[in-house]
Design a protein around this motif. Structure first.
Motif, mmCIF file in Angstrom:
data_model
loop_
_atom_site.group_PDB
_atom_site.id
_atom_site.type_symbol
_atom_site.label_atom_id
_atom_site.label_comp_id
_atom_site.label_asym_id
_atom_site.label_seq_id
_atom_site.Cartn_x
_atom_site.Cartn_y
_atom_site.Cartn_z
ATOM 1 N N SER A 74 39.797 13.442 -58.028
ATOM 2 C CA SER A 74 38.916 12.331 -57.671
ATOM 3 C C SER A 74 39.018 12.223 -55.881
ATOM 4 C CB SER A 74 39.395 11.036 -58.196
ATOM 5 O OG SER A 74 38.498 9.963 -57.665
ATOM 6 N N PRO A 75 38.014 12.630 -55.464
ATOM 7 C CA PRO A 75 36.812 13.064 -55.584
ATOM 8 C C PRO A 75 36.735 14.424 -56.347
ATOM 9 C CG PRO A 75 37.021 13.586 -53.185
ATOM 10 C CD PRO A 75 38.395 13.013 -53.819
ATOM 11 N N SER A 76 35.532 14.736 -56.979
ATOM 12 C CA SER A 76 35.380 15.958 -57.923
ATOM 13 C C SER A 76 34.052 16.617 -57.481
ATOM 14 C CB SER A 76 35.545 15.570 -59.289
ATOM 15 O OG SER A 76 35.022 16.402 -60.147
ATOM 16 N N SER A 77 34.137 17.773 -57.160
ATOM 17 C CA SER A 77 32.735 18.455 -57.127
ATOM 18 C C SER A 77 31.875 18.495 -58.358
ATOM 19 C CB SER A 77 32.979 19.985 -56.608
ATOM 20 O OG SER A 77 33.704 20.487 -57.667
ATOM 21 N N THR A 78 32.600 18.331 -59.611
ATOM 22 C CA THR A 78 31.784 18.129 -60.669
ATOM 23 C C THR A 78 31.138 17.137 -60.786
ATOM 24 O OG1 THR A 78 33.697 19.939 -62.018
ATOM 25 C CG2 THR A 78 32.253 18.500 -63.261
ATOM 26 N N ARG A 79 31.873 15.873 -60.389
ATOM 27 C CA ARG A 79 31.020 14.563 -60.388
ATOM 28 C C ARG A 79 30.041 14.823 -59.521
ATOM 29 N NH1 ARG A 79 31.583 9.001 -61.299
ATOM 30 N NH2 ARG A 79 29.443 8.091 -60.522
ATOM 31 N N LEU A 80 30.311 15.195 -58.238
ATOM 32 C CA LEU A 80 29.228 15.376 -57.411
ATOM 33 C C LEU A 80 28.154 16.085 -57.830
ATOM 34 C CD1 LEU A 80 28.099 14.831 -54.335
ATOM 35 C CD2 LEU A 80 29.356 16.887 -53.866
ATOM 36 N N LEU A 81 28.113 17.192 -58.498
ATOM 37 C CA LEU A 81 26.872 17.763 -59.059
ATOM 38 C C LEU A 81 26.297 16.924 -60.257
ATOM 39 C CD1 LEU A 81 25.336 20.416 -59.060
ATOM 40 C CD2 LEU A 81 27.097 21.378 -60.840
ATOM 41 N N ALA A 82 27.058 16.261 -60.829
ATOM 42 C CA ALA A 82 26.624 15.440 -62.071
ATOM 43 C C ALA A 82 25.477 14.561 -61.155
ATOM 44 C CB ALA A 82 27.707 14.837 -62.850
ATOM 45 N N ASP A 83 26.084 13.632 -60.225
ATOM 46 C CA ASP A 83 25.356 12.645 -59.558
ATOM 47 C C ASP A 83 24.196 13.494 -58.765
ATOM 48 O OD1 ASP A 83 27.053 10.715 -60.166
ATOM 49 O OD2 ASP A 83 28.174 10.993 -58.091
ATOM 50 N N ARG A 84 24.294 14.378 -58.368
ATOM 51 C CA ARG A 84 22.937 14.970 -57.749
ATOM 52 C C ARG A 84 21.813 15.698 -58.685
ATOM 53 N NH1 ARG A 84 24.992 18.238 -52.387
ATOM 54 N NH2 ARG A 84 25.865 16.417 -51.283
ATOM 55 N N LEU A 85 22.609 16.056 -59.845
ATOM 56 C CA LEU A 85 21.335 16.213 -61.053
ATOM 57 C C LEU A 85 20.682 15.096 -61.522
ATOM 58 C CD1 LEU A 85 23.508 19.199 -62.788
ATOM 59 C CD2 LEU A 85 21.639 19.647 -61.636
ATOM 60 N N ALA A 86 21.503 13.830 -61.875
ATOM 61 C CA ALA A 86 21.046 12.855 -61.897
ATOM 62 C C ALA A 86 19.824 12.375 -61.302
ATOM 63 C CB ALA A 86 22.093 11.638 -62.483
#
Length: 202
Positions: free
Chosen positions: A12-24
């Motif tokens: 946290s923060p996570s590039s995986t979470r960032l990618l999930a947010d941008r895809l959403a």
């Protein structure tokens, strides 16, 4: 419509979470009307998932997330790459979901990693797993290596933002086409006479 993004990032923060947010966000932009978006961080449920694997019973918190995922109109599934495959936490979460619960569900797959050499994880690990679960996997999958964040792409590979946008459009199209339909169970068998009649009409 309901869209749930599942992120298996551990930091946290996570590039995986960032990618999930941008895809959403890209998927939301491709949909008309109200879209309820929820992002689930699996790291917050790691102990619950492990206990469920051992006991066979989910905690209240895990049950609520499983229900949200299985009742969603579309799913975004994002994992970091560990040992050339999806993470154990990511796989364990989908292992505790009933294996028919995602039948006919639109899913966008994505992964993050330190090097582009692991990009085929999308095709040799994630896509077969969701195909086994009989989900409908969006044709565009997104892999984000460290150099992709802020990269300009090349003659063969689009930039990460353009791939995210295209993947979001793909998932939005699948969700629009499947929303409002009855929940799918076993495949419906069409009588042979009916199939022949349809052929004669065409």
């Amino acid at each position: 419509m309901k869209l749930v993004a599942v992120s298996a990032g551990l930091s946290s923060p996570s590039s995986t979470r960032l990618l999930a947010d941008r895809l959403a966000e890209a998927t939301r932009a491709g949909l008309d009307g109200d879209v309820e978006v929820r992002v689930v961080e699996l790291r917050d449920l790691a102990v619950d998932i492990a206990n469920n694997m051992v006991t066979g019973f989910p905690s209240a918190a895990l049950r609520e997330v499983i229900d949200a995922v299985t009742e969603a109109d579309g799913i975004i599934a994002v994992t970091p790459v560990f040992t050339a495959s999806y993470s154990g936490l990511f796989k364990s979460f989908f292992d505790v979901i009933e294996n028919t619960a995602l039948t006919g569900k639109p899913v966008l797959i994505a992964a993050t990693g330190g090097t582009a050499r692991h990009s085929l994880v999308l095709e040799h690990a994630l896509r077969p797993m969701f195909a086994y679960l009989r989900a409908i996997v969006a044709p565009t999958a997104v892999y984000a290596a460290s150099e992709d964040w802020g990269g300009s792409g090349d003659a063969i590979t689009d930039t990460l933002p353009s791939r995210i946008e295209r993947a979001g459009r793909d998932l939005a199209g699948l969700m629009s086409g499947l929303s409002g339909t009855a929940k799918r169970g076993e495949d419906e068998v069409v009588p042979f006479a009916e199939q022949l009649a349809a052929l004669r009409k065409s």
